[in-house]
Design a protein around this motif. Structure first.
Motif, PDB file in Angstrom:
ATOM      1  N   SER A 323      16.958  72.085  41.020  1.00  0.00           N
ATOM      2  CA  SER A 323      16.975  70.620  40.944  1.00  0.00           C
ATOM      3  C   SER A 323      16.121  69.754  40.492  1.00  0.00           C
ATOM      4  N   VAL A 324      14.752  70.342  40.807  1.00  0.00           N
ATOM      5  CA  VAL A 324      13.487  69.771  40.454  1.00  0.00           C
ATOM      6  C   VAL A 324      12.627  70.566  39.692  1.00  0.00           C
ATOM      7  N   PRO A 325      11.634  70.372  39.020  1.00  0.00           N
ATOM      8  CA  PRO A 325      10.908  71.268  38.085  1.00  0.00           C
ATOM      9  C   PRO A 325       9.828  72.072  39.021  1.00  0.00           C
ATOM     10  N   THR A 326       9.548  71.681  40.311  1.00  0.00           N
ATOM     11  CA  THR A 326       8.550  72.399  41.441  1.00  0.00           C
ATOM     12  C   THR A 326       9.467  73.436  41.979  1.00  0.00           C
ATOM     13  N   GLU A 327      10.756  73.747  41.755  1.00  0.00           N
ATOM     14  CA  GLU A 327      11.518  74.615  42.449  1.00  0.00           C
ATOM     15  C   GLU A 327      12.033  75.635  41.388  1.00  0.00           C
ATOM     16  N   THR A 328      11.401  75.975  40.338  1.00  0.00           N
ATOM     17  CA  THR A 328      11.866  76.881  39.257  1.00  0.00           C
ATOM     18  C   THR A 328      11.444  78.290  39.395  1.00  0.00           C
ATOM     19  N   PHE A 329      10.528  78.553  40.404  1.00  0.00           N
ATOM     20  CA  PHE A 329      10.134  79.907  40.659  1.00  0.00           C
ATOM     21  C   PHE A 329       9.665  80.612  39.438  1.00  0.00           C
ATOM     22  N   GLY A 330       8.899  79.822  38.664  1.00  0.00           N
ATOM     23  CA  GLY A 330       8.254  80.319  37.514  1.00  0.00           C
ATOM     24  C   GLY A 330       9.065  80.553  36.215  1.00  0.00           C
ATOM     25  N   ALA A 331      10.358  80.242  36.429  1.00  0.00           N
ATOM     26  CA  ALA A 331      11.326  80.706  35.272  1.00  0.00           C
ATOM     27  C   ALA A 331      11.273  79.318  34.435  1.00  0.00           C
ATOM     28  N   PRO A 332      10.911  79.407  32.909  1.00  0.00           N
ATOM     29  CA  PRO A 332      11.168  78.139  32.239  1.00  0.00           C
ATOM     30  C   PRO A 332      12.309  77.474  32.289  1.00  0.00           C
ATOM     31  N   VAL A 333      12.172  76.230  32.055  1.00  0.00           N
ATOM     32  CA  VAL A 333      13.268  75.358  32.169  1.00  0.00           C
ATOM     33  C   VAL A 333      13.697  75.454  30.656  1.00  0.00           C
ATOM     34  N   LEU A 334      15.161  75.696  30.467  1.00  0.00           N
ATOM     35  CA  LEU A 334      15.850  75.909  29.230  1.00  0.00           C
ATOM     36  C   LEU A 334      16.285  74.312  28.753  1.00  0.00           C
ATOM     37  N   GLU A 335      17.029  73.544  29.842  1.00  0.00           N
ATOM     38  CA  GLU A 335      17.427  72.512  29.373  1.00  0.00           C
ATOM     39  C   GLU A 335      17.879  71.546  30.635  1.00  0.00           C
ATOM     40  N   VAL A 336      17.690  70.310  30.537  1.00  0.00           N
ATOM     41  CA  VAL A 336      18.316  69.483  31.735  1.00  0.00           C
ATOM     42  C   VAL A 336      19.754  68.933  31.262  1.00  0.00           C
ATOM     43  N   SER A 337      20.612  69.456  31.884  1.00  0.00           N
ATOM     44  CA  SER A 337      22.001  69.282  31.494  1.00  0.00           C
ATOM     45  C   SER A 337      23.006  68.999  32.531  1.00  0.00           C
ATOM     46  N   SER A 338      24.323  68.587  32.352  1.00  0.00           N
ATOM     47  CA  SER A 338      24.980  68.220  33.355  1.00  0.00           C
ATOM     48  C   SER A 338      25.254  69.084  34.355  1.00  0.00           C
ATOM     49  N   ALA A 339      25.208  68.423  35.715  1.00  0.00           N
ATOM     50  CA  ALA A 339      25.346  69.556  36.917  1.00  0.00           C
ATOM     51  C   ALA A 339      26.212  70.365  36.661  1.00  0.00           C
ATOM     52  N   ALA A 340      27.731  69.942  36.093  1.00  0.00           N
ATOM     53  CA  ALA A 340      28.688  71.239  35.912  1.00  0.00           C
ATOM     54  C   ALA A 340      28.322  72.197  35.318  1.00  0.00           C
ATOM     55  N   ARG A 341      27.818  71.869  34.090  1.00  0.00           N
ATOM     56  CA  ARG A 341      27.461  72.807  33.350  1.00  0.00           C
ATOM     57  C   ARG A 341      26.486  73.825  33.944  1.00  0.00           C
ATOM     58  N   VAL A 342      25.150  73.289  34.584  1.00  0.00           N
ATOM     59  CA  VAL A 342      24.313  74.312  34.979  1.00  0.00           C
ATOM     60  C   VAL A 342      24.931  74.996  36.271  1.00  0.00           C
ATOM     61  N   LEU A 343      25.413  74.422  37.170  1.00  0.00           N
ATOM     62  CA  LEU A 343      26.267  74.910  38.271  1.00  0.00           C
ATOM     63  C   LEU A 343      26.902  76.161  37.778  1.00  0.00           C
ATOM     64  N   THR A 344      27.918  75.849  36.675  1.00  0.00           N
ATOM     65  CA  THR A 344      28.848  76.929  36.483  1.00  0.00           C
ATOM     66  C   THR A 344      28.012  78.199  35.732  1.00  0.00           C
ATOM     67  N   ARG A 345      27.218  77.643  34.971  1.00  0.00           N
ATOM     68  CA  ARG A 345      26.121  79.042  34.248  1.00  0.00           C
ATOM     69  C   ARG A 345      25.334  79.666  35.455  1.00  0.00           C
ATOM     70  N   ALA A 346      24.813  78.982  36.535  1.00  0.00           N
ATOM     71  CA  ALA A 346      24.407  79.863  37.572  1.00  0.00           C
ATOM     72  C   ALA A 346      25.195  80.572  38.314  1.00  0.00           C
ATOM     73  N   ALA A 347      26.398  80.109  38.535  1.00  0.00           N
ATOM     74  CA  ALA A 347      27.528  81.052  39.362  1.00  0.00           C
ATOM     75  C   ALA A 347      27.901  82.466  38.523  1.00  0.00           C
ATOM     76  N   ILE A 348      27.974  82.124  37.168  1.00  0.00           N
ATOM     77  CA  ILE A 348      28.506  83.355  36.384  1.00  0.00           C
ATOM     78  C   ILE A 348      27.540  84.179  36.357  1.00  0.00           C
ATOM     79  N   ALA A 349      25.934  83.748  36.262  1.00  0.00           N
ATOM     80  CA  ALA A 349      24.994  84.871  36.014  1.00  0.00           C
ATOM     81  C   ALA A 349      24.687  85.363  37.402  1.00  0.00           C
ATOM     82  N   THR A 350      25.178  85.065  38.390  1.00  0.00           N
ATOM     83  CA  THR A 350      25.157  85.677  39.638  1.00  0.00           C
ATOM     84  C   THR A 350      26.536  86.201  40.331  1.00  0.00           C
ATOM     85  N   ASP A 351      27.386  86.262  39.395  1.00  0.00           N
ATOM     86  CA  ASP A 351      28.544  87.138  39.607  1.00  0.00           C
ATOM     87  C   ASP A 351      29.266  86.048  40.875  1.00  0.00           C
TER      88      ASP A 351
END
Length: 373
Positions: A323-351
């Motif tokens: 949600s915020v740059p301080t909570e990325t756990f060291g992973a680089p920020v790829l893009e700021v994008s629509s919540a729907a798209r970012v949530l969907t991608r994270a769901a898919i990546a974690t099965d």
């Protein structure tokens, strides 16, 4: 439920998200199996190529799109196709149904919008149609939902006595009893085949149609699991000249019912786990983001309208989202994008599965909710 991992329907997308990189994405209506591509792209393909070029897609991607889509294949009617290309290779080419298309879409980037594809997969309910007759039957399996069967098998049972006239001193009662025995054997064989298909393929609907007496015999021979998803239609769709209209209506009504029930069940399970929250969408996305970061989500529920223009951070690698740059756990920020798209991608990546729900169906008008693993 939690057993979806063994047949996770977005496993192909999960692999693509985790492999990273950028994708050329096309959503457009084109004929299938174009054969030899024509040398000059038509107007629509030309517009798609211009959009991809402007978005920065490499020449190899554009060559792959051009080689796959050909609007000149005039002998075949176009279907809506979802195309993903990475590094010059077509990694996904899926035909979509039940998805409205306003205009052809083409884009290039690390976060392809897969909403249309997921909506299509959400509407794919595996079902079986069994047309039963005294002589055997026809079993069509539609494991990908849709209108084209994956398999279409005809099972011919014994017919030895059924068509014989009962002359020659054989009493009518004995003849009828013998015929009934053959019918029972035939219908048991049909039911056995269907039971196996239901067990193996996570089938959600079984429609049995035919002569009422035969339908009864088959229904009684079905397993408990098959009977639980059974809808019977006592009209002989096999009979010559009979209309399949009634079958189509029955199928459509029941498939829509199952999709609605699945959605309502998911919303109910999420509400039981979380209770209703009364806070702004921003605050309510926080717990969803944290659960996805910890890969604790079995199913992600999204109300696209409620999410509106909210944005989140897509990360290049686990935990995939912040949600915020301080909570990325060291992973680089790829893009700021629509919540729907970012949530969907994270769901898919974690099965996690993704279900799009009707507007305002989540507790407290939330834009996103989860069901835990």
């Amino acid at each position: 439920q939690g057993n979806h991992m063994s047949h996770y329907r977005n496993a192909d997308l999960a692999e693509l998200v985790r492999s990273g990189g950028s994708f050329s994405r096309v959503l457009a209506e084109f004929p299938t199996d174009a054969g030899a591509p024509s040398t000059t792209p038509g107007a629509r393909l030309g517009a798609i190529i211009r959009s991809l070029t402007a978005a920065g897609a490499p020449d190899s991607d554009i060559a792959a799109v051009t080689g796959t889509l050909d609007e000149h294949a005039g002998d075949r009617s176009p279907v809506l196709r979802f195309l993903l290309v990475a590094d010059g290779a077509v990694v996904l080419d899926e035909f979509l149904s039940n998805v409205p298309l306003q205009a052809d879409e083409a884009s290039f980037g690390p976060l392809p919008d897969v909403t249309a594809l997921l909506r299509h997969r959400q509407a794919m309910v595996p079902y079986i149609v069994l047309e039963a007759s005294a002589e055997g039957g026809r079993i069509r399996t539609y494991l990908a939902g849709g209108v084209h069967p994956d398999s279409d098998q005809r099972i011919a049972g014994e017919t030895e006595w059924i068509h014989k006239t009962h002359g020659g001193g054989l009493s009518h009662a004995r003849y009828a009893h013998h015929t009934e025995e053959i019918w029972k054997r035939n219908e048991t064989e049909l039911a056995d085949t269907v039971n196996q298909l239901v067990e193996r393929n996570h089938v959600r609907l079984l429609v049995v149609t035919g002569d009422p007496h035969v339908v009864d015999l088959v229904s009684n021979a079905l397993s408990i699991r098959a009977q639980a998803i059974l809808v019977t239609l006592a009209s002989d769709t096999i009979a010559s000249g009979s209309s399949a209209g009634e079958l189509d209506v029955t199928l459509e009504e029941n498939l829509q019912r199952i999709i609605r029930e699945t959605q309502a069940d998911a919303v109910g399970r999420s509400a039981v786990q979380h209770g209703a929250a009364n806070s702004s969408t921003d605050q309510r996305l926080q717990p969803v983001v944290h659960e996805l970061q910890q890969a604790e989500v079995d199913t992600l529920l999204l109300d696209l309208e409620a999410l509106g223009s909210h944005t989140l951070l897509a990360l290049d690698g686990a935990p995939w989202i912040a949600s915020v740059p301080t909570e990325t756990f060291g992973a680089p920020v790829l893009e700021v994008s629509s919540a729907a798209r970012v949530l969907t991608r994270a769901a898919i990546a974690t099965d996690a599965d993704v279900i799009f729900v009707d507007h305002d169906s989540l507790p407290g008008h939330a834009g996103a909710a989860t069901i835990h693993r």
